[in-house]
Motif scaffolding. Structure first.
Motif, PDB file in Angstrom:
ATOM      1  N   SER A   1     -82.486  19.579 -83.685  1.00 24.72           N
ATOM      2  CA  SER A   1     -83.653  20.421 -84.363  1.00 24.72           C
ATOM      3  C   SER A   1     -84.245  19.849 -85.511  1.00 24.72           C
ATOM      4  O   SER A   1     -85.027  20.194 -86.087  1.00 24.72           O
TER       5      SER A   1
ATOM      6  N   ALA B   1     -78.379  21.772 -82.927  1.00 28.44           N
ATOM      7  CA  ALA B   1     -78.349  22.096 -84.374  1.00 28.44           C
ATOM      8  C   ALA B   1     -79.099  20.587 -84.963  1.00 28.44           C
ATOM      9  O   ALA B   1     -79.880  20.541 -85.724  1.00 28.44           O
TER      10      ALA B   1
ATOM     11  N   THR C   1     -73.076  24.238 -88.989  1.00 27.80           N
ATOM     12  CA  THR C   1     -72.653  25.020 -87.617  1.00 27.80           C
ATOM     13  C   THR C   1     -71.314  25.473 -87.828  1.00 27.80           C
ATOM     14  O   THR C   1     -71.015  26.247 -86.831  1.00 27.80           O
TER      15      THR C   1
ATOM     16  N   LYS D   1     -76.423  19.375 -92.053  1.00 24.48           N
ATOM     17  CA  LYS D   1     -76.584  20.138 -90.895  1.00 24.48           C
ATOM     18  C   LYS D   1     -75.550  20.373 -89.984  1.00 24.48           C
ATOM     19  O   LYS D   1     -75.202  21.510 -89.430  1.00 24.48           O
TER      20      LYS D   1
ATOM     21  N   LYS E   1     -73.649  23.385 -79.632  1.00 27.41           N
ATOM     22  CA  LYS E   1     -74.129  24.122 -80.644  1.00 27.41           C
ATOM     23  C   LYS E   1     -74.437  22.948 -81.820  1.00 27.41           C
ATOM     24  O   LYS E   1     -75.269  22.994 -82.407  1.00 27.41           O
TER      25      LYS E   1
END
Length: 152
Positions: free
Chosen positions: A51, A48, A85, A81, A44
């Protein structure tokens, strides 16, 4: 000079060029401490961070809870960022023993630190101002210091 370079040169001469040049970001290596329990958490976080625009490489060490991001990114944006998550994330707080002047000070010692690392803290004197390493060396042999070397 290729065709693109030639066209750019002539357009600059004629004054019809657009000066919309973006400021280039520097290549940064951002290290984060991210709480990850399983492979799903790891994937995960990696998805994230991968990207994000400008990220070239994401390395994760789940045992140390360490994420290393290399790319043309800003550290604060990478941190935000990672926090998006839902995982607890912070800038990597540890440095190797050899970098810290007093690795066994109470503020630097951390049981959760990986082997060979201590928390990155600056030594603070009584007036709450950081002490430079040169000052520490000169104070070591000073007459005013009650804990100074007695050989002198």
């Amino acid at each position: 000079m290729g065709i693109g370079g030639t066209l750019e040169y002539f357009s600059d001469m004629l004054g019809c060029a657009h000066n919309h040049k973006k400021k280039k970001k520097q290549l940064n290596t951002v290290e984060l401490k991210v709480r990850m329990d399983c492979e799903g958490c790891e994937l995960k976080v990696k998805k994230a961070l991968s990207s994000m625009k400008g990220v070239q490489k994401v390395d994760i060490n789940r045992k140390q809870q360490k994420v290393t991001v290399v790319g043309f990114v800003e550290p604060n944006k990478v941190l935000k960022k990672a926090q998006s998550t839902g995982k607890k994330a912070e800038i990597w707080p540890y440095v190797p023993y050899s970098v810290v002047t007093q690795p066994y000070a109470a503020q630097a010692y951390d049981k959760k630190a990986p082997p060979g690392y201590v928390r990155n803290v600056e030594v603070v004197n009584a007036s709450n101002q950081p002490v430079r390493q040169e000052d520490q060396m000169t104070n070591m042999f000073s007459d005013e210091n009650p804990n100074s070397c007695s050989i002198m």
